[in-house]
Design a protein around this motif. Structure first.
Motif, PDB file in Angstrom:
ATOM      1  N   ALA A 181       0.669  -1.281   0.029  1.00  0.00           N
ATOM      2  CA  ALA A 181      -0.116   0.056   0.005  1.00  0.00           C
ATOM      3  C   ALA A 181       0.819   1.088  -0.130  1.00  0.00           C
ATOM      4  O   ALA A 181       0.313   2.322   0.016  1.00  0.00           O
ATOM      5  CB  ALA A 181      -0.926  -0.023   1.183  1.00  0.00           C
ATOM      6  N   SER A 197      -7.413   4.628  -4.206  1.00  0.00           N
ATOM      7  CA  SER A 197      -7.820   3.218  -3.672  1.00  0.00           C
ATOM      8  C   SER A 197      -9.153   2.972  -3.974  1.00  0.00           C
ATOM      9  O   SER A 197     -10.049   3.796  -3.213  1.00  0.00           O
ATOM     10  CB  SER A 197      -7.202   3.080  -2.276  1.00  0.00           C
ATOM     11  OG  SER A 197      -5.789   2.909  -2.206  1.00  0.00           O
ATOM     12  N   THR A 245      -4.873   4.540   0.904  1.00  0.00           N
ATOM     13  CA  THR A 245      -5.054   3.210   1.511  1.00  0.00           C
ATOM     14  C   THR A 245      -5.994   3.490   2.829  1.00  0.00           C
ATOM     15  O   THR A 245      -6.799   2.749   3.184  1.00  0.00           O
ATOM     16  CB  THR A 245      -3.904   2.204   1.785  1.00  0.00           C
ATOM     17  OG1 THR A 245      -3.418   2.081   0.451  1.00  0.00           O
ATOM     18  CG2 THR A 245      -4.401   0.830   2.097  1.00  0.00           C
ATOM     19  N   ASP A 256       0.107   7.858  -1.697  1.00  0.00           N
ATOM     20  CA  ASP A 256      -0.102   6.315  -1.677  1.00  0.00           C
ATOM     21  C   ASP A 256      -0.829   5.748  -0.192  1.00  0.00           C
ATOM     22  O   ASP A 256      -1.698   4.976  -0.138  1.00  0.00           O
ATOM     23  CB  ASP A 256       1.139   5.411  -2.160  1.00  0.00           C
ATOM     24  CG  ASP A 256       0.722   3.851  -2.507  1.00  0.00           C
ATOM     25  OD1 ASP A 256      -0.611   3.635  -2.523  1.00  0.00           O
ATOM     26  OD2 ASP A 256       1.761   3.247  -2.883  1.00  0.00           O
ATOM     27  N   ALA A 257      -0.004   6.099   0.856  1.00  0.00           N
ATOM     28  CA  ALA A 257      -0.229   5.390   2.082  1.00  0.00           C
ATOM     29  C   ALA A 257      -1.436   5.982   2.593  1.00  0.00           C
ATOM     30  O   ALA A 257      -2.542   5.242   3.294  1.00  0.00           O
ATOM     31  CB  ALA A 257       0.944   5.574   3.067  1.00  0.00           C
TER      32      ALA A 257
END
Ligand code: ADP
Ligand code: MG
Length: 334
Positions: free
Chosen positions: A164, A233, A283, A279-280
């Motif tokens: 993730a 996501s 998620t 990105d982190a």
């Protein structure tokens, strides 16, 4: 002599402006477990060399960060059972992961490998048994990971997964590589995780379309931006359907319940100048859902978010407004 001089002058008049027109270079390859498309605008360059370099960087980090590829660094750490010496870049990835674990109170959880491998979407036909899920949860959690700059030690059978966050980290490396090569106007799209720099055709910011998670409209909306990463996501791309109950299970898991997160969200799109953060957080916000996700996002810097909920409604963070133009929805960042 005069003729030679004249043709040199003529050559310069015609050829020089042509060489100043930026050219569009683009290549799509399968990398990072997905389709990666790179587009950039530059004056004449050896694009084969640029693409070769880029895809080799992608491949190097994919090997390093994958928990599934045997003989990668993470695989080694996961199968060690003792203290393992840390590579500088793995330490960086770990440090960022730990930061987002704490920031999101475990919604982003890099210690879930045991649970993730239980939810093997490619082969499962039904939900794993609840006993197996409980067992996997016992062997997860940040308290079972000890690390400093040089060493890491995993205890109680905990294993790590960076699925993730790794793509964000790699997007940063790809962006650095392009800039080192003197290329500043580019887009790298790794399966919908997109990093943008400079200007499209060296003229205007990039127009990005956000997928409709329900697959009904061509796109859910549009946003114009640059020098940023935009990551989505969602529950609509990687999932399986239980053949008897018809229930759909997707790939973003709740470290609390042990099941795919059910937060009422179909997709969350995150924008940040930092690809790792984008990105982190995408998620994490998917796991948290719109209400608590927005509370968190509105209290911190450099993250904007667009939630598309399962009921079709849209919620955005405070810095994003919505505008309808010609039947299309545009998101505007203040
Ligand atoms: P994608 O890989 O589809 O772009 P994400 O960035 O949201 O999507 O990452 C999902 C991957 O992260 C999963 O396939 C799994 O490897 C891992 N993962 C699943 N749930 C979590 C979670 N709660 N926290 C951190 N990683 C997770
Ligand atoms: Mg992510």
């Amino acid at each position: 002599m005069r003729r030679v001089f004249l043709s040199v002058v003529l050559f310069c008049v015609i050829a020089l402006p042509l060489s100043c027109v930026p050219r569009n270079y683009s290549r799509t390859e399968f990398a990072l477990g997905t389709v990666v498309q790179v587009t950039f605008f530059a004056n004449r360059v050896d694009s084969d060399e640029v693409f070769k370099k880029l895809f080799s960087v992608a491949d190097k980090y994919e090997r390093m960060f994958s928990s599934k590829r045997s003989f990668g660094e993470i695989y080694k750490i996961n199968s060690s059972g003792g203290s393992v010496k840390l590579d500088g870049e793995i330490y960086e990835l770990l440090r960022h992961s730990d930061y987002y674990y704490k920031l999101t109170k475990g919604a982003f959880d890099y210690t879930l490998y045991n649970l993730i491998s239980l939810w093997d979407l490619e082969h499962l036909k039904a939900s794993p048994l609840s006993g197996a899920i409980d067992e996997a949860l016992v062997h997860s959690g940040r308290d079972k990971v000890k690390f400093d700059k040089s060493f890491i030690r995993l205890t109680d059978g905990v294993k790590l997964d960076f699925g993730a966050i790794a793509k964000g980290f790699i997007l940063q490396k790809l962006s650095d590589t392009l800039k080192d090569l003197g290329i500043h106007d580019f887009m790298v799209n790794a399966g919908g995780d997109v990093i943008l720099s400079g200007l499209y055709q060296r003229k205007r910011e990039w127009n990005i379309a956000i997928k409709d998670p329900f697959g009904e409209k061509e796109f859910a909306g549009y946003i114009t931006l640059t020098d940023a990463t935009i990551v989505t996501s969602g529950d609509y791309e990687r999932y399986f359907v239980d053949e008897t109950t018809g229930k759909r299970y997707h790939h973003i898991l709740s470290g609390e319940s042990g099941y795919p997160a059910e937060s009422g969200v179909s997709s969350v799109t995150v924008i940040s100048s930092d690809p790792v953060r984008a990105d982190a957080m995408a998620t994490a916000l998917f796991v948290m859902g719109a209400d608590s996700g927005l509370k968190l996002v509105n209290g911190i810097t450099d993250v904007d978010a667009i939630f598309i909920k399962q009921d079709g409604s849209i919620a955005t963070s405070a810095r994003i407004s919505q505008e309808s133009r010609g039947g299309r929805l545009f998101f505007i960042r203040k």
